[in-house]
Design an enzyme around this catalytic site. Structure first.
Site, PDB file in Angstrom:
ATOM      1  N   ASP A  97       0.867  -1.175   0.000  1.00 34.56           N
ATOM      2  CA  ASP A  97       0.000   0.000   0.000  1.00 34.56           C
ATOM      3  C   ASP A  97       0.910   1.233   0.000  1.00 34.56           C
ATOM      4  O   ASP A  97       1.484   1.585   1.034  1.00 34.56           O
ATOM      5  CB  ASP A  97      -0.898   0.014   1.242  1.00 34.56           C
ATOM      6  N   LYS A 108      -6.919   3.212  -3.504  1.00 36.16           N
ATOM      7  CA  LYS A 108      -7.262   3.266  -2.076  1.00 36.16           C
ATOM      8  C   LYS A 108      -7.527   4.708  -1.681  1.00 36.16           C
ATOM      9  O   LYS A 108      -6.804   5.625  -2.072  1.00 36.16           O
ATOM     10  CB  LYS A 108      -6.112   2.677  -1.255  1.00 36.16           C
ATOM     11  N   LYS A 141     -10.094   0.094  -2.624  1.00 35.37           N
ATOM     12  CA  LYS A 141     -10.019  -0.099  -1.177  1.00 35.37           C
ATOM     13  C   LYS A 141     -10.464   1.181  -0.481  1.00 35.37           C
ATOM     14  O   LYS A 141      -9.884   2.249  -0.698  1.00 35.37           O
ATOM     15  CB  LYS A 141      -8.598  -0.462  -0.734  1.00 35.37           C
TER      16      LYS A 141
END
Length: 239
Positions: free
Chosen positions: A94, A158, A189
């Site tokens: 991430d 995300k 996400k």
């Protein structure tokens, strides 16, 4: 779908997250112990790179953060940290994109960091681009950031770190879902401030609305959270 099935569906898409500094091994062990439950397992465990080896082993992929949480405009540093995390056992990365540089007018900032990170980790590792949507300037900016991250090699778009400004929102998540839909590939996400079963249900319902029922599997949709699992399990126990 029954209420219990809905709770289990939410559990399956959680990236169980702990991103605190300083932290301690006992807290990390407690996090890992929640990853596999009688109601199913979470999608991934998300931690700082120094804890990767500590949480390996419960049959749940490990996601490690890079360039976190600041999102500096240093593609080489982000790529190095991501590569080292993969060598330590991370299956997903991430990475925070340089959203401040992007907001300041550098239209290639996101592409540079995402592309460098992708090159460092290879094609077999999941890459989530953290866009810090709560700090971006409206839906058009969120859309443009998401499009650039996908083009540069991100698998997931995300929403946020949960450390800077606003966290996830349904509005920003809708935009990211639309980006993925229009591109014909990618995943989303939602992360930052999602703590209850009701909130998780709203995000899953949104994914169903935009992408169609059944699309939001762990391979395509995640909810990054720390306390959400406790709420889901408590409600399952009571059902």
């Amino acid at each position: 779908m029954s209420a219990a099935d809905g709770l289990r569906r939410a559990l399956a898409v959680v990236d169980l997250t702990r991103l605190e500094r300083p932290d301690d091994a006992e807290a990390i062990d407690a996090l890992a112990a929640k990853a596999v439950t009688g109601a199913g397992r979470v999608a991934a465990i998300c931690v700082y790179p120094e804890w990767i080896e500590r949480v390996l082993g419960p049959g749940v992929p490990v996601a490690a953060v890079a360039n976190f949480p600041a999102g500096e405009d240093e593609p080489g540093l982000a790529a190095r940290d991501a590569g080292e995390a993969v060598e330590a056992g991370a299956a997903e990365i991430d990475v925070v994109v340089p959203w401040r540089a992007f907001l300041a007018g550098d239209e290639t900032a996101i592409v540079r960091t995402v592309a460098a990170t992708r090159a460092a980790i290879g094609d077999g590792v999941g890459l989530k681009a953290i866009l810090e949507t709560g700090s971006l300037d409206g839906a058009d900016t969120v859309r443009r950031a998401g499009e650039q991250a996908l083009v540069a090699g991100a698998d997931f778009l995300k929403t946020s770190t949960g450390k800077v400004g606003a966290g996830a929102s349904l509005e920003a998540t809708r935009v990211l879902l639309e980006v993925v839909r229009d591109a014909g590939h990618g995943a989303v996400k939602a992360s930052g401030g999602i703590r209850t079963a009701e909130q998780a249900a709203e995000y899953l319902a949104l994914a169903d609305e935009v992408m169609g029922a059944g699309w939001a599997t762990p391979e395509r949709f995640r909810i990054g959270a720390s306390s959400l699992v406790d709420d889901l399990l408590a409600r399952l126990d009571a059902s």
